[in-house]
Design a protein around this motif. Structure first.
Motif, PDB file in Angstrom:
ATOM      1  N   LEU A   1       0.963  -1.241  -0.102  1.00  0.00           N
ATOM      2  CA  LEU A   1       0.093  -0.073  -0.005  1.00  0.00           C
ATOM      3  C   LEU A   1       0.850   1.368  -0.100  1.00  0.00           C
ATOM      4  O   LEU A   1       1.490   1.686   0.897  1.00  0.00           O
ATOM      5  N   CYS A   2       1.227   1.647  -1.049  1.00  0.00           N
ATOM      6  CA  CYS A   2       2.034   2.906  -1.396  1.00  0.00           C
ATOM      7  C   CYS A   2       1.291   4.292  -1.401  1.00  0.00           C
ATOM      8  O   CYS A   2       0.057   4.276  -1.880  1.00  0.00           O
ATOM      9  N   ARG A   3       2.033   5.241  -0.629  1.00  0.00           N
ATOM     10  CA  ARG A   3       1.391   6.507  -0.677  1.00  0.00           C
ATOM     11  C   ARG A   3       0.937   6.903  -2.331  1.00  0.00           C
ATOM     12  O   ARG A   3      -0.004   7.790  -2.395  1.00  0.00           O
ATOM     13  N   THR A   4       1.590   6.576  -3.405  1.00  0.00           N
ATOM     14  CA  THR A   4       1.524   7.127  -4.655  1.00  0.00           C
ATOM     15  C   THR A   4       0.007   6.879  -4.993  1.00  0.00           C
ATOM     16  O   THR A   4      -0.810   7.443  -5.421  1.00  0.00           O
ATOM     17  N   ASP A   5      -0.465   5.587  -4.572  1.00  0.00           N
ATOM     18  CA  ASP A   5      -1.909   5.040  -4.903  1.00  0.00           C
ATOM     19  C   ASP A   5      -3.030   6.023  -4.314  1.00  0.00           C
ATOM     20  O   ASP A   5      -3.896   6.465  -4.784  1.00  0.00           O
TER      21      ASP A   5
ATOM     22  N   GLY B   1      -2.776  -0.022  -7.283  1.00  0.00           N
ATOM     23  CA  GLY B   1      -1.594  -0.962  -6.755  1.00  0.00           C
ATOM     24  C   GLY B   1      -0.515  -1.248  -7.819  1.00  0.00           C
ATOM     25  O   GLY B   1      -0.799  -1.686  -8.830  1.00  0.00           O
ATOM     26  N   HIS B   2       0.701  -1.000  -7.418  1.00  0.00           N
ATOM     27  CA  HIS B   2       1.931  -1.163  -8.238  1.00  0.00           C
ATOM     28  C   HIS B   2       3.158  -1.929  -7.465  1.00  0.00           C
ATOM     29  O   HIS B   2       4.083  -2.055  -8.152  1.00  0.00           O
ATOM     30  N   GLU B   3       2.904  -2.188  -6.197  1.00  0.00           N
ATOM     31  CA  GLU B   3       4.011  -2.888  -5.531  1.00  0.00           C
ATOM     32  C   GLU B   3       3.802  -4.312  -5.515  1.00  0.00           C
ATOM     33  O   GLU B   3       3.430  -4.800  -4.268  1.00  0.00           O
ATOM     34  N   ALA B   4       3.681  -4.764  -6.569  1.00  0.00           N
ATOM     35  CA  ALA B   4       3.090  -6.433  -6.449  1.00  0.00           C
ATOM     36  C   ALA B   4       4.320  -7.323  -6.832  1.00  0.00           C
ATOM     37  O   ALA B   4       5.130  -7.215  -7.416  1.00  0.00           O
TER      38      ALA B   4
ATOM     39  N   ALA C   1       9.431  -4.011  -4.795  1.00  0.00           N
ATOM     40  CA  ALA C   1       9.098  -3.265  -6.184  1.00  0.00           C
ATOM     41  C   ALA C   1       9.199  -1.973  -6.066  1.00  0.00           C
ATOM     42  O   ALA C   1       8.844  -1.350  -7.098  1.00  0.00           O
ATOM     43  N   CYS C   2       9.035  -1.298  -5.025  1.00  0.00           N
ATOM     44  CA  CYS C   2       9.141   0.249  -4.995  1.00  0.00           C
ATOM     45  C   CYS C   2       9.807   0.915  -3.887  1.00  0.00           C
ATOM     46  O   CYS C   2      10.725   1.452  -4.113  1.00  0.00           O
ATOM     47  N   GLY C   3       9.154   0.832  -2.653  1.00  0.00           N
ATOM     48  CA  GLY C   3       9.642   1.791  -1.658  1.00  0.00           C
ATOM     49  C   GLY C   3      11.141   1.097  -1.246  1.00  0.00           C
ATOM     50  O   GLY C   3      12.002   2.308  -1.030  1.00  0.00           O
TER      51      GLY C   3
HETATM   52 ZN    ZN Z   1       5.167   2.826  -4.632  1.00  0.00          ZN
END
Ligand code: ZN
Ligand code: CXF
Length: 369
Positions: free
Chosen positions: A39-43, A61-64, A168-170
């Motif tokens: 659950l990233c802040r970008t979403d 959702g993009h950190e999968a 995947a992201c952070g």
């Molecule tokens: Zn992100």
């Protein structure tokens, strides 16, 4: 096939968890069973209308991370059963950036907020037959997703997939900002403004790079305590001029070698800039609402202090290089992953997860399936 997904249907509305249609993968695409998605802040910026997306409805959702269930005829180097991390910027492999191995700068990157797949068409449809987009060409808040091979990276199967979703992201965003963008060196001093998913990873990236003064700044006291577990040497609960003053007091009036703006750049950039030593670096890792069109740095101050202000997306390195590297660091115990996860949620709890993020309760919340 059908899949359950959390769908963005309008600014300010909670995500709608619904059953949508998912087409079979096209020749260059794969079907992935999602195991975990962060659950990233970008979403959250998208849900609030601060980061505009071109299409609604859209699965966010993009950190999968997940497991490949089917592959198209043209997919190379990835097989059914492989464990994969999905990358929120595709690496088309053909543009001038990808040709240099700089997939984080892929020419297709600006299209990640559009909704369609890399080929311009949609694989998702709602019950009224309307096309549904996929945020970052991923649409990870779903039991299953179809993505282009340009967005897929296979990883070793011994890595738990909840931890894989973090890289995947952070983790690359933060660790990479310290290592690849600011190029933090042993003995350097660092300020991290905003110790959420990105900021906490800047803290651990700075520690990894040998920084000896790591000042964490946040307005949530618990995050300052967590930051110390990730390597922060000091915690500052202050904003604006008080933040600058506190950092200068901790650095003999000189300022830090590198500051990282990991939350709310319109408000935090100038205080971070002024807390940075002459000739130092100010790295922006956070999104700003689309409506904010300028930053307030007096040009004369920029000139005479000879500081550098720089952006870093995806930790300023190709995820294809960086993610395996980060997983190797994790295996060797040099970075923490498990400790980043504050709470896990079911897909149905996605809005609760974002409420917890907004309330400052989570470092990283992860949906696990
Ligand atoms: Zn992100
Ligand atoms: C963001 C970076 C800026 C564009 C949208 C995706 N990445 C992750 O949070």
């Amino acid at each position: 096939m059908m899949t359950r997904a959390a769908v963005f249907r309008g600014v300010g509305a909670p995500l709608a968890v619904e059953t949508i249609g998912l087409d079979a993968p096209k020749p260059s695409e794969l079907l992935v069973k999602v195991a975990a998605v962060g659950l990233c802040r970008t979403d959250l910026h998208v849900m609030r209308g601060e980061r505009r997306v071109a299409m609604q409805p859209m699965v966010l959702g993009h950190e999968a991370a997940g497991v490949v269930e089917a592959i198209g005829a043209d997919v190379k180097g990835i097989a059914v059963g492989d464990h994969v991390v999905l990358t929120f910027i595709p690496g088309c492999g053909r543009c001038r950036w990808c040709a240099q191995g700089l997939h984080h700068l892929c020419a297709e990157g600006p299209r990640i907020t559009q909704g369609p797949q890399l080929d311009g068409t949609c694989r998702r449809h709602d019950r009224d037959g309307k096309d549904v987009g996929a945020f970052c060409m991923i649409g990870g808040f779903a039991e299953r997703t179809v993505v282009d091979q340009a967005s897929v990276l296979a990883i070793d199967k011994d890595i738990p997939l909840d931890l894989a979703s973090l890289v995947a992201c952070g983790v690359p965003a933060g660790v990479g900002a310290a290592r690849n963008r600011a190029k933090v060196k042993p003995g350097d001093s660092v300020l991290v403004v905003g110790c959420g998913g990105d900021g906490m990873n800047v803290v651990q990236g700075a520690k990894l790079a040998g920084a000896t003064t790591i000042i964490a700044a946040d307005i949530v006291p618990a995050k300052l305590d967590w930051a110390k577990q990730f390597g922060a040497t000091h915690g500052v609960n202050a904003t604006g001029e008080a933040l600058t003053k506190a950092v200068l007091a901790l650095t003999d009036g000189v300022g830090v070698s590198h500051s990282f703006v990991c939350i709310d750049p319109p408000a935090t950039l100038l205080p971070a800039f002024r807390a940075t030593a002459k000739a130092g670096n100010v790295v922006v890792t956070a999104l700003t609402p689309d409506t904010v069109t300028e930053i307030k740095i007096p040009p004369l101050e920029l000139f005479v202090t000879q500081k550098a202000i720089m952006g870093a997306v995806y930790g300023f390195q190709s995820p294809r290089l960086q993610i395996p590297d980060l997983l190797a660091l994790y295996r060797r115990g040099e970075i923490k992953l498990k400790e980043l996860i504050t709470r896990t949620y079911s897909l149905d709890e996605v809005n609760q997860g974002y409420a917890d993020l907004e309330a400052g309760q989570n470092l990283c919340g992860v949906i696990v399936f």
